[in-house]
Design a protein around this motif. Structure first.
Motif, PDB file in Angstrom:
ATOM      1  N   ARG A  80       0.892  -1.110   0.027  1.00  0.00           N
ATOM      2  CA  ARG A  80       0.086  -0.014  -0.172  1.00  0.00           C
ATOM      3  C   ARG A  80       1.144   1.304  -0.057  1.00  0.00           C
ATOM      4  O   ARG A  80       0.494   2.270   0.540  1.00  0.00           O
ATOM      5  CB  ARG A  80      -1.092  -0.041   1.199  1.00  0.00           C
ATOM      6  N   ARG A  81       2.059   1.348  -0.551  1.00  0.00           N
ATOM      7  CA  ARG A  81       2.909   2.433  -0.952  1.00  0.00           C
ATOM      8  C   ARG A  81       2.522   3.117  -1.932  1.00  0.00           C
ATOM      9  O   ARG A  81       3.099   2.523  -3.194  1.00  0.00           O
ATOM     10  CB  ARG A  81       4.304   2.130  -0.650  1.00  0.00           C
ATOM     11  N   VAL A  82       1.748   4.052  -2.118  1.00  0.00           N
ATOM     12  CA  VAL A  82       1.036   4.594  -3.196  1.00  0.00           C
ATOM     13  C   VAL A  82       2.063   5.335  -3.982  1.00  0.00           C
ATOM     14  O   VAL A  82       1.973   5.286  -5.143  1.00  0.00           O
ATOM     15  CB  VAL A  82      -0.210   5.582  -2.787  1.00  0.00           C
ATOM     16  N   VAL A  83       2.788   6.197  -3.202  1.00  0.00           N
ATOM     17  CA  VAL A  83       3.933   6.922  -4.005  1.00  0.00           C
ATOM     18  C   VAL A  83       4.785   5.969  -4.845  1.00  0.00           C
ATOM     19  O   VAL A  83       5.155   6.083  -6.158  1.00  0.00           O
ATOM     20  CB  VAL A  83       4.754   7.715  -3.002  1.00  0.00           C
ATOM     21  N   ILE A  84       5.153   4.912  -4.469  1.00  0.00           N
ATOM     22  CA  ILE A  84       6.140   4.110  -5.118  1.00  0.00           C
ATOM     23  C   ILE A  84       5.395   3.369  -5.979  1.00  0.00           C
ATOM     24  O   ILE A  84       5.857   3.330  -7.313  1.00  0.00           O
ATOM     25  CB  ILE A  84       6.602   2.919  -4.357  1.00  0.00           C
ATOM     26  N   SER A  85       4.187   2.890  -5.969  1.00  0.00           N
ATOM     27  CA  SER A  85       3.450   2.342  -7.054  1.00  0.00           C
ATOM     28  C   SER A  85       3.054   3.406  -7.924  1.00  0.00           C
ATOM     29  O   SER A  85       3.146   2.909  -9.280  1.00  0.00           O
ATOM     30  CB  SER A  85       2.221   1.761  -6.253  1.00  0.00           C
TER      31      SER A  85
END
Lengths: 542, 302
Positions: free
Chosen positions: A215-220
């Motif tokens: 759930r790491r939005v920035v990395i995704s």
């Protein structure tokens, strides 16, 4: 497994209305594939116009419905934001992913499989399991891309916004970084399209899995952006090269290709050259530079279209060299089967390009060198099909394509009668891409010379558009329009036959040429006589 | 000490602002821990960090001895969580919602579920989205305690509820606390209600934990002192004395370090001319108010 079943049941209870819509559009799509004729404009005029309109729009509506359902499905347990209800419950992420995949398999892929089976069965083209798997992979590519957007957003509004913004950014990236030649191939054509699609799908898979895991939005989001950029760059920079290379590898047999030569023929005479008289009109501000070439080593059933070229016109009095675009139709040595004007001799004038009249006059007394490259597309002529002009829909088989032919006479908007011949053809994916031409002959095999503006090619949009994505059956609708009927002619002669001839693109060919000591000469009308000396050096590359 | 929740240097930044700063908190097993603080103090952020809804910028947190970042399905079967703004699947009926939740918990106590449904008088066939806020909170509470979690985390559960519903919820929690070996971690503004429930209390402000201890200890060391008579404000003010205010002949302040053996002596030495003084025990609300209005220097002194 129990958890998978629990979430599955919950999602079904939640999303069944959307699923019904997907089912409806699948049905409409199937109806469209199997029932819609070539000329939908005629059918749409009927009483069930709305029904047919929806069916014809289902090409777009079905994938949209699938994507919307997927977005809602994923955002039932949103991976962005702090929806505590599911984040603090003992959900197994693995079970969640399995459930989402299973749900899509049951509610998207299963109906599509039934759709495909019915569609292939309807046309009698059959279908292998491998084909269905490939189609499923294509559909999976679309859905995994949609899933990547869904796992990066917390609501449907944001999902839609992100999709739109990404689409615009993607399009701008493709357009702004595109090579001029690449546009000739369309945005999603051929190998580069598949490669770009694969890059996007792999990136989307990583985004989705990363989101479910961390759930790491920035990395995704960064991974997603990189994937989209890569896909855009693949489309931007490689359409020409990859398609070119692959077509050369897998296209026309190498032996035939190697033997084909492009040879300037300065000794060409009037008798064998067909030339447009307008090209020497003295009043035109431009002069057309023509030069006769012949093609040697071309197999009898193969023709070449010189679809693109670049020629430099060098002279002591022209510096820097003038760059002209070369184009010409290099038809097969054999006359076309129906005796039309397409039959061409083995020596043909090639339009080297347009030269401003002042430049032309300046160069007329100089020695000029022509150097350039010509790009050909090779076609193999297929058997022709002759059938009586049908008074009802009839089946015909052209190469791999199974077609239903229908002829209709309807007034156009000027109330002038026109003859339409519609072909609704299907073949299994991937499409063979054959090009068709139609002609009319009477019972004595004499061509009926109605002016024909026949659309003689399968629609490129149909070849690579969404219907192709969602169906194992590639459908092409072709309409041949035969123009205004002479007022004194009978409406349609008794015993009229339709001849459908087809040719199939089989590869690309590039030939370089260098012609020294050319003298430009203003010629009149149909006369042609090569002036000066054309020296065709032995070192010319092929 | 056996801690149900243990944080070490826990911090969370949102851009430039730090919502939680260097939080070191220990919640004893079996306690009912009241986590109090003004709006925006960092209570909800702390809870979200504990529940792995948010990722810490720094530091660590353990919940039931499991690092918060590693909380998995097995751990969440031992944790109940209810928050003020929790989004419930509004399209579900109450019965469907509880049935759905039930399937995630092998140790779900159906008898307890039925008992709570009856107690809260929840309409089982009504959709959650059609329930009042209080009703939804009750449904959420049932779904979070029917499996008898070891740790129940409540984030502002009483906020915006009418007193009747509030009392019902508190009674239910107390009743269950008596029959279940659990730890309750509750953040709330409703300090008067909280006071009757909690065994421990932690006070957080501007992301920093000001104190964390047993309620009895807090109540013992906070006193409101009233000085009567001519009293000059001393030049130097003892550490832990807060909010001095003078009205006529009466001076009032809060002592946060009250001790029977030491503080009376201190008062008399600081106010030698006073006629009388009285140190009154304070309610949790009064303590909260005095803490909230203390300035930074005073709070640091605590």
């Amino acid at each position: 497994m129990k958890q998978v079943a629990t979430i599955f049941r919950k999602d079904f209870e939640r999303l069944w209305p959307l699923w019904l819509i997907v089912l409806a559009f699948t049905g409409f799509h199937l109806f469209g594939v199997t029932q819609l004729g070539a000329n939908t404009s005629i059918i749409i005029a009927g009483p069930l116009s709305l029904f047919w309109l929806v069916a014809s729009l289902s090409d777009v509506l079905l994938p949209v419905a699938l994507v919307v359902t997927l977005a809602f499905l994923i955002q039932e347990e949103p991976l962005v934001g702090s929806n505590a209800f599911w984040l603090t419950r003992p959900y197994s992420r693995k079970a969640l992913v399995v459930e989402k995949v299973l749900f899509i398999a049951v509610f998207a892929f299963l109906p599509m499989l039934v759709h495909d089976l019915i569609a292939t069965g309807w046309f009698g083209v059959g279908g292998s399991a491998l084909l269905f798997i490939l189609k499923d992979l294509e559909l999976a590519g679309l859905l995994i891309c949609a899933a990547a957007f869904a796992v990066l957003t917390a609501g449907f509004g944001r999902f839609t916004l992100l999709v739109l913004v990404s689409a615009v950014a993607f399009g701008l990236l493709v357009l702004t970084t595109n090579m001029p030649d690449a546009r000739n191939w369309g945005v999603l054509s051929g190998v580069s399209g598949l490669l770009a699609w694969s890059v996007a799908a792999i990136g989307a898979t990583i985004v989705a899995l990363n989101q479910y895991r961390t759930r790491r939005v920035v990395i995704s989001a960064i991974i997603g952006a990189i994937s989209l950029t890569l896909a855009a760059l693949v489309l931007s920079y490689f359409p020409w090269n990859l398609a070119w290379t692959f077509k050369q590898w897998f296209g026309i047999p190498a032996a035939s290709l190697d033997q084909v030569q492009l040879i300037p023929t300065p000794d060409a005479s009037d008798a064998i050259l067909d030339r447009d008289s307008a090209s020497s009109d003295q009043t035109l501000p431009f002069r057309t530079i023509l030069y006769p070439f012949r093609v040697a080593g071309l197999p009898n059933d193969v023709s070449l279209d010189l679809f693109r070229g670049r020629t430099e016109l060098k002279s002591a009095s022209a510096s820097p060299p003038l760059v002209l675009g070369t184009h010409a139709f290099f038809r097969n040595h054999q006359p076309l089967p129906h005796g039309g004007s397409g039959g061409a001799p083995d020596k043909q004038l090639v339009t080297i390009g347009m030269l401003p009249r002042l430049d032309f006059e300046r160069l007329s007394n100089s020695k000029v060198t022509l150097a350039g490259s010509a790009y050909f597309e090779a076609y193999r002529d297929l058997k022709q099909v002759r059938v009586p002009l049908p008074d009802r829909e009839i089946p015909i088989l052209i190469d791999r394509e199974r077609c239903r032919m229908l002829a209709s006479q309807v007034p156009d908007r000027n109330f002038e009668k026109k003859l339409f011949i519609h072909l609704n053809c299907v073949e299994l994916e991937p499409p063979s891409g054959i090009l068709m031409a139609a002609s009319l002959v009477d019972k004595d095999e004499t061509p009926i010379w109605w002016h024909s503006t026949g659309v003689s090619e399968s629609s490129p949009a149909a070849s690579y558009s969404l219907p192709s994505l969602l169906s194992p059956v590639h459908q092409s609708s072709i309409t041949f329009e035969f123009g205004r009927q002479p007022s004194d002619a009978p409406s349609i002669p008794e015993g009229t036959k339709v001849i459908i001839s087809a040719r199939k693109p089989i590869g690309l060919l590039r030939r370089d040429f260098l012609i020294e000591d050319v003298r430009l000469k203003d010629l009149e009308g149909m006369s042609w006589k090569q002036r000066g000396t054309a020296n065709y050096p032995a070192a010319m590359t092929h | 000490m056996n801690a149900a929740i243990l944080t070490s240097g826990l911090s969370r930044r949102f851009g430039r602002s730090e919502a939680v700063h260097d939080l070191n908190l220990a919640v004893p097993v079996g306690s009912i821990f009241g986590f109090i603080g003004p709006n925006g103090a960092g209570k909800t952020t702390t809870i979200k960090l504990l529940m792995n809804i948010l990722e810490p910028s720094n530091g660590t947190a353990e919940v039931l001895t499991v690092p918060s970042r590693s909380l998995g399905p097995d751990d969440f079967r031992r944790i109940g969580y209810v928050s003020e703004n929790q989004e419930l699947p509004g399209w579900m009926t109450v019965n469907r919602f509880l049935r759905y939740c039930r399937s995630f918990y092998p140790n779900w106590d159906e008898e307890l579920e039925v008992r709570l449904l009856r107690r809260f008088n929840l309409p089982g066939q009504r959709r959650l989205k059609n329930l009042s806020r209080g009703m939804r909170m009750k449904a959420a509470l049932i779904s979070s305690i029917a499996y008898r979690p070891k740790l129940l985390i409540l984030d502002e559960p009483f906020s915006g509820l009418d007193p009747l519903v509030r009392d019902e919820l508190i009674e239910a929690i107390l009743e269950l606390a008596a029959e279940t070996e659990w730890t309750v971690f509750v953040s709330s503004h409703d300090l008067s209600e909280l006071e009757s429930v909690v065994s421990h209390v932690g006070y957080i402000e501007q992301g920093r934990l000001q104190f964390s201890e047993e309620l009895t200890s807090v109540q013992a060391r906070f006193r409101e002192v009233e000085i009567t008579g001519p009293a000059e404000m001393p030049v130097s003010w003892p550490t832990g004395w807060l909010r001095p205010a003078t009205s006529g002949a009466v001076t009032r302040f809060v002592v946060s370090t009250f001790a029977e053996e030491r503080t009376p002596e201190q008062i008399e030495s600081f106010f030698p001319d006073c006629r009388a003084w009285e140190a009154r025990p304070m309610s949790l609300r009064a303590i909260f108010t005095s803490m909230a209005s203390a300035d930074g220097r005073e709070r640091t002194a605590l």
